[in-house]
Each structure stands twice: as structure tokens, then as C-alpha cells.
Write a protein that holds these residues in place. Structure first.
Motif, short mmCIF file in Angstrom:
data_model
loop_
_atom_site.label_atom_id
_atom_site.label_comp_id
_atom_site.label_asym_id
_atom_site.label_seq_id
_atom_site.Cartn_x
_atom_site.Cartn_y
_atom_site.Cartn_z
N LEU A 156 0.85 -1.18 0.00
CA LEU A 156 0.00 0.00 0.00
C LEU A 156 0.89 1.23 0.00
O LEU A 156 2.05 1.14 0.40
CB LEU A 156 -0.91 -0.01 1.23
N PRO A 157 0.46 2.40 -0.44
CA PRO A 157 -0.91 2.72 -0.86
C PRO A 157 -1.17 2.28 -2.32
O PRO A 157 -0.28 1.78 -3.00
CB PRO A 157 -0.96 4.24 -0.73
N ILE A 158 -2.39 2.55 -2.78
CA ILE A 158 -2.77 2.22 -4.15
C ILE A 158 -1.98 3.07 -5.12
O ILE A 158 -1.87 4.29 -4.96
CB ILE A 158 -4.28 2.45 -4.36
N GLY A 159 -1.44 2.43 -6.13
CA GLY A 159 -0.70 3.17 -7.14
C GLY A 159 -1.64 3.95 -8.05
O GLY A 159 -2.82 3.61 -8.22
N SER A 160 -1.12 5.00 -8.64
CA SER A 160 -1.92 5.83 -9.55
C SER A 160 -2.40 5.01 -10.74
O SER A 160 -1.67 4.18 -11.27
CB SER A 160 -1.08 7.02 -10.03
N ASN A 161 -3.67 5.25 -11.12
CA ASN A 161 -4.27 4.61 -12.31
C ASN A 161 -4.27 3.09 -12.18
O ASN A 161 -4.13 2.35 -13.16
CB ASN A 161 -3.51 5.01 -13.59
N SER A 162 -4.47 2.59 -10.95
CA SER A 162 -4.43 1.15 -10.70
C SER A 162 -5.76 0.47 -10.92
O SER A 162 -5.81 -0.76 -11.04
CB SER A 162 -3.97 0.88 -9.26
N GLY A 163 -6.85 1.21 -10.92
CA GLY A 163 -8.15 0.59 -11.10
C GLY A 163 -9.25 1.49 -10.59
O GLY A 163 -9.01 2.60 -10.09
N ASN A 164 -10.49 0.99 -10.68
CA ASN A 164 -11.67 1.76 -10.29
C ASN A 164 -12.17 1.25 -8.94
O ASN A 164 -12.80 0.19 -8.87
CB ASN A 164 -12.76 1.62 -11.37
N TYR A 165 -11.89 2.05 -7.88
CA TYR A 165 -12.33 1.70 -6.53
C TYR A 165 -13.19 2.83 -6.00
O TYR A 165 -13.53 3.77 -6.72
CB TYR A 165 -11.11 1.46 -5.63
#
Length: 696
Positions: A574-583
Motif C-alpha cells: 500500500l498505498p494504491i498506485g496511480s491509475n491502478s483501477g476503479n475503486y
């Protein structure tokens, strides 16, 4: 009693005054009985009695009889009726019963039949007689033999007479050699009458004058010799080709459009000197020949060459050196030319992997790979064979100027089979699928020590070796609506989930499975899911149709990363990487309460498929966007088993199915992990699906 008077008898001896003497006569009584009989059987009595009887019979006939009337066309037709019939007015008076009739009229075919006259009323019948056919007499000016067509079909005629033509309007066409067609619309009256048609025929030719230089050329049209130039001749109208031939000169063809009645004088035709004839033979045969750069065919060959000119000939054949030759022929001259071609060789080296394979050239064994072969410089088929491998086949043209190398990489039967299977395909609904050939042993589930772990994430040892196709994206609304046109994915608080390129949602697991079966039928594959009375009751694991991915396949696809297994869709940290998906990011805050405040995916709800970068295997949205229905029924194991599960597909029947992957509604650590499992059966606005296929 009858009293006869006494007749006085004169006595000449007595005087005139003497009294007459009355004498008695005989008396016969009247026979009254015999008189009555004679009166009753007298002629007069018999006549009267007969008349009375006839009158009585006539009256009885009139009472019983019925009228029988025929309305005929023509109206003057003569009607004859069998049996006793009394003509009466426009019909006949007949007793009830069956009668045969015959109706005749001049110029018409007679007609016979039978009628039934009943007691109920009078009988009236309409009868139309068919006209006798007519005849046509064609008289032409000038009188020439003709063909006669009626309504486009030729009919036989005798000196212009056509017999037995049905009455009515007819289109008559008259054809004759060297004359224009003559057409008239006439009405054939019939009635055995002859219709006379006068036809004035117009010539179909024109006078054509033909001249040549030099004169005396033979003129031929359609193989018929018409004479020699200068020539006046008649040609039938149309496009004609006039051939002019003269010894030691070229035959010349002249095209002319001939119009009937329009005479022409053609321009003088200049006849050039005749071509020379060259007969060419090569050793070997089959060499290609060009004359002045123009290809003329293969030997042996006869060539017509313009006389008085020098022509350059070239001969060529695969494996032989080309040869050039020049020739000059006089007008009409014939000559033979023999050419010997010299073979040319080139060196070809054949190597293979694996080595020591056998080499066949043009179907004949030539040696083992690793050798160099000296071959004629023409096309050769080279085949490399080795037991246990698929043959390698190619064609090569050796060159005398350089050595060529053929490298043959032999494939095993298994390798060759996989080479024929496409690595990517498009299914009938329009989506793309990629081929996966896993050979993996991995652990599904998660450790009890893993933060965010749920109790249903029991660890399982799995061997995944069965190849399959997988959809690169989740099934979209556009694709699903080809199956269910009326489906809508609806919206969330005004945010649409229904655009064509968004993943389909608000469908149950059964809806997704039925879509797979429908798509299998569309693409000519065997459906996977078994249906009885509208309910899915199991699956056929040997079928090659479309299905939902198994949980093992999904877990491997989602977590595999160059030999290791990922924890999250974007990696292991973590954290979520940029442009990793739709959350569930800031854009979703108006729809759900818990969101990732520091993450921005640009969409409040679902995003168009493939909006973010794919995972290492080229698959999109295995984390985020929508959670996905899985093929397997939902079960929970009891702990890590020592038994390895090979290509598990789950049980055949049960109540709930597995749901894998996070969605646009998720932001918690538990759901974002790739080990997260859920279950259900009913539709939700954040669950979709992708499709898979086994490769048998």
C-alpha cells in the motif's frame, strides 16, 4: 213401325176414274238392340273419343312438363335434345328426367352434354361454344421464303399459310434472310376463316465497296469468300469483320458497321508484307520465350515475326542460363531454330534443430541436415523430417551467385498443435479473449496472519495445468444486450451504469451462465451448463463452449506476476498506485459512505472496460470496477490440506456461487486484497462477469 204408301197401279183396261187398289206389303219389326251398338262404334264416335283422350294426355303433359332452356353463345346455335321434347319459345318443354343435348353452330366446335330436369322447377343452362381456330395467309413483297413467329414463337407454315390459330389478338413477326423483320399486331377471328396479311419487306443489307493496295486481295466475311478487290458486295446489316488476304502479305481485318440501305465505300486497305514463321525448339523443352521483351509462350513454339526487321529473342528456364538470339525473316519465310540451354547450379545448406534430421528434396531423400546440396537453379521443395517431430517444409530457388541456408526448427506434435491455436480470438458478442497455458502450482487463500483476512479464505494447494481462453475484459452492456435486448444495468442516484462500454451489472449468476450457453450456440460450440425445465442443474466439464472462469483460474490470473503471487491488483504494498483501477474514490463519495480520500480514478461508479492498465498477463479490471461471478459453487474448506487439487471446478450443484474481486464500491483493506472472497446468487449493481473457455 214404318208404313209405306200404296203406289197406284195404272190399269190400262180401266178408265181413268177407277179407284186405286190398295195392296198389303211385308212388315219387319225394328231391331232396337243392334241399332245402339252400331251407333256407339261408329267412326265419328271413335274420332271424338280419340280427340278427348289426346286432349286429356296433352293437358296432363302440360301440367307435368318443365321448360328446358339453353342460353347459347352464339345465340343462333342449334340445340338438339334426346328423347321427347317440344320446342317452345326459346326452349323446349320436357318431362322431368335426364336428357342429352348437342349444340352446334357454324364456325364453332359443337358441344355435347347431359342435364337433369327436376320436378321442382324449370331448367336453364348457359353454354358457350368455342370458336374454331382461324388461319393466317402471309403474302410478302417480294415473295421469298419466310419464318413466321406468333407472339415470339416460330410456327410451321406452308407457303406462308399457318393453320389452326386460336382466335384472339396476336403479334405476327415475319423473318426472312437478307430482309428486316416485319411485325404486325392482328386479330385472328377464328371461325375457320383465313386472315390474309400483306407484308412488304425491306432489305437488310447495304452495298459496300472494298479496295486494297495492292489490289486482288481475297475478301472473306464470316468464312465466306465474297470475291477479290476491288469489290462491290452486299453485306447484311450489323457489325461485320471483313478479312483481306493476299499471297506474301499480311491478312488484314477491317471492322465495319453496316446499316441497312446505307451504302458505303471503305477506305483503301494497305496490305503489308506477310510475317515470317519461326519454329522454335529448346533442349530441354518448356523454356519461356520473349520476343523484343514481350512474352510469347513456352517451347516448342511457332512465332509469327514481322518481316524485314531484326527481332531479339530470349529463352529462359528455371535451373538454366538464359540465352539471347536475334533473327531476321523475309516476307512469308519459314525457318527452324534450335536452342540448347545450359544448366546452372546453386549451393543450399540445410541445418535443423534438433540436428541429424533427414532432408528430402523434391520428394526424394537427399541426406541428413548439416549438409550442403548442389542443386539446379530452379524451384525446389525441401522437407526436413525427424521421428517424433512435425515435418518442416519450404521452397527455395538456388542461386549460382551465393550459397543459401535453410534453417529448419522442428516442432513436436504438441508444439505444432499449439502453433495452430490462435493466441487471441474474438467471440460472437464482440469481445476479445486471450489464450492461457498455465503450468502452475500455487496456494489459494491467505494466511491467518494476513491483515484483513476473512474466515472463508482457507488455504488450498492447487495445480493448474489445463489451458483456457479468458476474456480480456468484463462483458459489457453492449455485448450482453445482444443476448437480452431489453436488459438495463440501471443507475445509482442518477449515475448511469447502462452505457454500452460499461460492464454489465444487475444480473444474477444464472443470467451470466445462460449468456455463456447462448454465446456457445452462436459460435457453434457445445454449451457447458446443463439446463432442465429452465433451471441450471450442473455443467459438462468436457464441453468446449463458453463458461465463467473457475475460482482457481481467476486466482491465478489475478495474482500471477512473473513467477510470484501478488497480494493486491497493483502489487504487494500500500498505498494504491496511480491509475491502478476503479475503486471507491472521492468521486464515489456522493454514492457511498466509505471512500479512499487520497485516490482518484475519475469515475463515481463503473468505468468503461479497459480504462486502466492491464495486469502482467494482459487482463483488465481483475481488481476494481465490478466484482465478478465465478463458475464454482461457494464452499469453505477446513484448513490447508496435504492433497493437491488439480484443475478444480467445484461441485455440480448448490445454492450459492463464488464472487471474486473488489468493485467500485470497495475501499477497505479486506476487499482490495486479491484473496477476498464473497458469495451470492442475486443481482447487484457492482457484480458483473467475464467469460472463459477450455481448450480440449
Amino acid at each position: 213401325m214404318t208404313v209405306k204408301e200404296a203406289v197406284p197401279v195404272r190399269d190400262e183396261n180401266r178408265g181413268a176414274d177407277d179407284s186405286p187398289l190398295i195392296e198389303p206389303i211385308g212388315f219387319t219389326p225394328v231391331q232396337l238392340k243392334n241399332t245402339r251398338v252400331r251407333l256407339f262404334f261408329s267412326r265419328r264416335s271413335l274420332v271424338i273419343a280419340a280427340c278427348l283422350l289426346l286432349s286429356l294426355l296433352a293437358l296432363l303433359y302440360l301440367i307435368i312438363a318443365r321448360s328446358l332452356i339453353f342460353d347459347t353463345q352464339p345465340i343462333d346455335a342449334k340445340v338438339t335434345i334426346s328423347g321427347f321434347a317440344i320446342p317452345l319459345g326459346e326452349g323446349h318443354l320436357v318431362l322431368p328426367g335426364s336428357y342429352k343435348y348437342t349444340i352446334k353452330a357454324e364456325g364453332y366446335l359443337s358441344k355435347s352434354g347431359a342435364v337433369e330436369v327436376s320436378n321442382d322447377g324449370h331448367s336453364r343452362h348457359s353454354v358457350t361454344l368455342e370458336k374454331l381456330p382461324g388461319h393466317l395467309q402471309v403474302e410478302t413483297d417480294p415473295p421469298v421464303p419466310v419464318k413466321i413467329l406468333i407472339n415470339g414463337s416460330e410456327v410451321p407454315n406452308k407457303n406462308g399459310l399457318v393453320e389452326n390459330i386460336s382466335a384472339g389478338p396476336r403479334r405476327i413477326t415475319i423473318l426472312s434472310d437478307r430482309y428486316l423483320p416485319f411485325t404486325r399486331e392482328i386479330n385472328i377471328e377464328g371461325l375457320d376463316n383465313i386472315h390474309r396479311l400483306q407484308a412488304k419487306l425491306r432489305p437488310a443489307w447495304a452495298n459496300i465497296r472494298i479496295n486494297s493496295n495492292p489490289p486482288g486481295a481475297t475478301v472473306t466475311v464470316n468464312g465466306e469468300v465474297l470475291g477479290t478487290t476491288p469489290l462491290n458486295t452486299e453485306l447484311i446489316q450489323g457489325d461485320r469483320v471483313i478479312s483481306l488476304s493476299l499471297l506474301d502479305h499480311k491478312t488484314t481485318d477491317v471492322s465495319v458497321a453496316v446499316t441497312a440501305g446505307v451504302d458505303q465505300t471503305l477506305a483503301t486497305v494497305n496490305l503489308g508484307p506477310a510475317d515470317g514463321l519461326l519454329r522454335v525448339v529448346t533442349i530441354p523443352e518448356g523454356a519461356g520465350v520473349t520476343v523484343d521483351g514481350e512474352f510469347r509462350g513456352h517451347t516448342p513454339l511457332e512465332l509469327e515475326l514481322t518481316s524485314g526487321e531484326i527481332h531479339r529473342l530470349q529463352f529462359f528456364k528455371d535451373g538454366y542460363a538464359s540465352v539471347e538470339h536475334t533473327v531476321d525473316l523475309a516476307a512469308g519465310m519459314q525457318r527452324d531454330l534450335n536452342i540448347n540451354l545450359n544448366a546452372v547450379y546453386g549451393r543450399v545448406r540445410v541445418i535443423s534443430v534438433p540436428t541429424d534430421a533427414e532432408v528430402y528434396i523434391d520428394g526424394q531423400f537427399a541426406g541428413n541436415s548439416g549438409q550442403t546440396f548442389n542443386l539446379p537453379a530452379r524451384g525446389h521443395r525441401i522437407e526436413v523430417r525427424k521421428r517424433g517431430y512435425e515435418s518442416f517444409d519450404t521452397r527455395v530457388i538456388p542461386s549460382a551467385k551465393l550459397e543459401q541456408t535453410v534453417r529448419a526448427v522442428l516442432l513436436t506434435s504438441e508444439q505444432a498443435r499449439w502453433k495452430q491455436i490462435p493466441s487471441e480470438l474474438r467471440h460472437g458478442a464482440g469481445g476479445t479473449m486471450k489464450l492461457m497455458r498455465p503450468n502452475a502450482v500455487f496456494t489459494m487463500g491467505s494466511s491467518r496472519r494476513e491483515q484483513g483476512r476473512r474466515a472463508n479464505e482457507v488455504m488450498r494447494q492447487v495445480s493448474l495445468t489445463r489451458p483456457f481462453y479468458i476474456g480480456t475484459t468484463e462483458v459489457t452492456n453492449r455485448e450482453y444486450r445482444r443476448f437480452q435486448r431489453a436488459h438495463t444495468s440501471s443507475h445509482v442516484n442518477g449515475v448511469s451504469l447502462d452505457n454500452d462500454n460499461l460492464p454489465v451489472v444487475n444480473i444474477s449468476w444464472a443470467d451470466a451462465a445462460l449468456f455463456c450457453n447462448w454465446l456457445s450456440q452462436q459460435d457453434g460450440l457445445n454449451p457447458v451448463y446443463l439446463i432442465e425445465r429452465g433451471r441450471i442443474v450442473g455443467f459438462d466439464s468436457a464441453a468446449n463452449g463458453y463458461r465463467l472462469p473457475t475460482e482457481a483460474e481467476w486466482a491465478w490470473l489475478a495474482r500471477y506476476d512473473r513467477g510470484s503471487m501478488r497480494k493486491y491488483p497493483w502489487g504487494n504494498e500500500l498505498p494504491i498506485g496511480s491509475n491502478s483501477g476503479n475503486y471507491a474514490d472521492n468521486h464515489a463519495a456522493k454514492l457511498i459512505s466509505t471512500v479512499l480520500r487520497t485516490y482518484n480514478d475519475r469515475y463515481a461508479a463503473t468505468a468503461p472496460v479497459a480504462s486502466y492498465k492491464p495486469n502482467p498477463l494482459g487482463i483488465y479490471d481483475l481488481g476494481g470496477n465490478v466484482s465478478e461471478w465465478i463458475h464454482d459453487l461457494y464452499t469453505i474448506g477446513t484448513g490447508l490440506s496435504s492433497r493437491m487439487e488439480e484443475n478444480p471446478v467445484g461441485p455440480q450443484d448448490g445454492d450459492y456461487h463464488v464472487i471474486r474481486g473488489s468493485s467500485w464500491r470497495h475501499s477497505g483493506l479486506t476487499e482490495l486484497r486479491l484473496s477476498y472472497r464473497d458469495y451470492g446468487e442475486a443481482p447487484r449493481n457492482d457484480i458483473g462477469f467475464r467469460i472463459a473457455r477450455w481448450i480440449n
